[in-house]
Design an enzyme around this catalytic site. Structure first.
Site: not given
Length: 252
Positions: A37, A62, A92, A156, A160, A189
């Site tokens: 991370d 990343v 996000y 976004y 995805k 979520v």
């Protein structure tokens, strides 16, 4: 228990939120966990070690090829193998919902750099090691939004959707090497970031729950079982697939 015993699992974006839930679940199943991370993973690392996991935390961007290569190399130095890569890191919850005409190009590029380039770069970093051992599992985290065309988050949703295509093409390229590539696609979520984003909660929660066959909020633990399925030998003959976990909002 112990479905992942002694397996070496790299989870990007694992220092907090859903990624941390994934890390705890892997540790509970006996895995050696790599918390990768840009944020400090020290607190989670101590928690995982307290669970008995041989865990390490690596500062990883990343979207940066050198950083991803270092992540893979250091993992190999510590553990001698890489069994699973979970491409979880993404932008996000910090995004502001707005019409596509109002999305700043710099923000578009940042979302693509982390959400699309990130899984590509990290997969390319671990692939040589997985090929050498003749096995591996790559789990890309997408979303239910590409199936719906959710408005207000075009960058976004587009990113995805790209992850779905990335998964399918990678599965074809890596299958001969014993490497399975699948996608886990959550619904909305209640992660730490989503809970903190009042606008997102207000605009999305009610319509999303109304669209579900199981009408309740989704929590990070709802993703643990499907993740472990994709990471373990339970899904040994499965690749190129997308598992949507959203209470039946999307059925495909």
């Amino acid at each position: 228990m112990n479905r992942m015993k002694d397996k070496v699992v790299i989870i990007t974006g694992a220092a907090q939120g859903i990624g941390a839930t994934y890390a705890r679940a892997m540790a509970a199943e006996g895995a050696c966990v790599v918390v990768a991370d840009v944020l400090d993973g020290a607190t989670l690392l101590e928690e995982l070690k307290g669970m008995g996991s041989h865990a390490i935390a690596l500062k990883t961007d990343v979207s940066d090829e050198t950083s991803a290569a270092t992540m893979a190399a250091v993992t190999m130095e510590h553990f001698g193998r890489i069994d699973v890569l979970v491409n979880n890191a993404a932008i996000y919850a910090s995004l502001k919902m707005r019409p596509f005409e109002e999305i700043d190009l710099g923000e578009w590029d940042r979302v693509m750099a982390v959400n699309v380039r990130g899984p590509f770069v990290c997969t390319r970093a671990v692939a040589p090691y997985m090929k050498a051992q003749g096995s591996g599992r790559i789990i890309n985290i997408s979303s239910g939004t590409p199936f719906k065309g959710t408005p207000g988050l075009l960058h976004y949703v587009t990113s995805k959707g790209a992850v779905l295509a990335l998964t399918r093409a990678l599965a074809r390229e890596l299958g001969d090497h014993g490497i399975a590539v699948n996608t886990l696609a959550p619904g909305l979520v209640l992660s730490e970031g989503v809970v903190a984003n009042a606008e997102m909660r207000e605009r999305l929660t009610a319509p999303v729950i109304a669209s579900r066959a199981i009408k309740r909020d989704q929590v990070p633990d709802d993703l643990v079982g499907p993740l472990l399925f994709l990471a373990s030998d339970d899904s040994a003959f499965m690749t190129g697939e997308t598992v949507v976990v959203d209470g039946g909002s999307v059925m495909h």
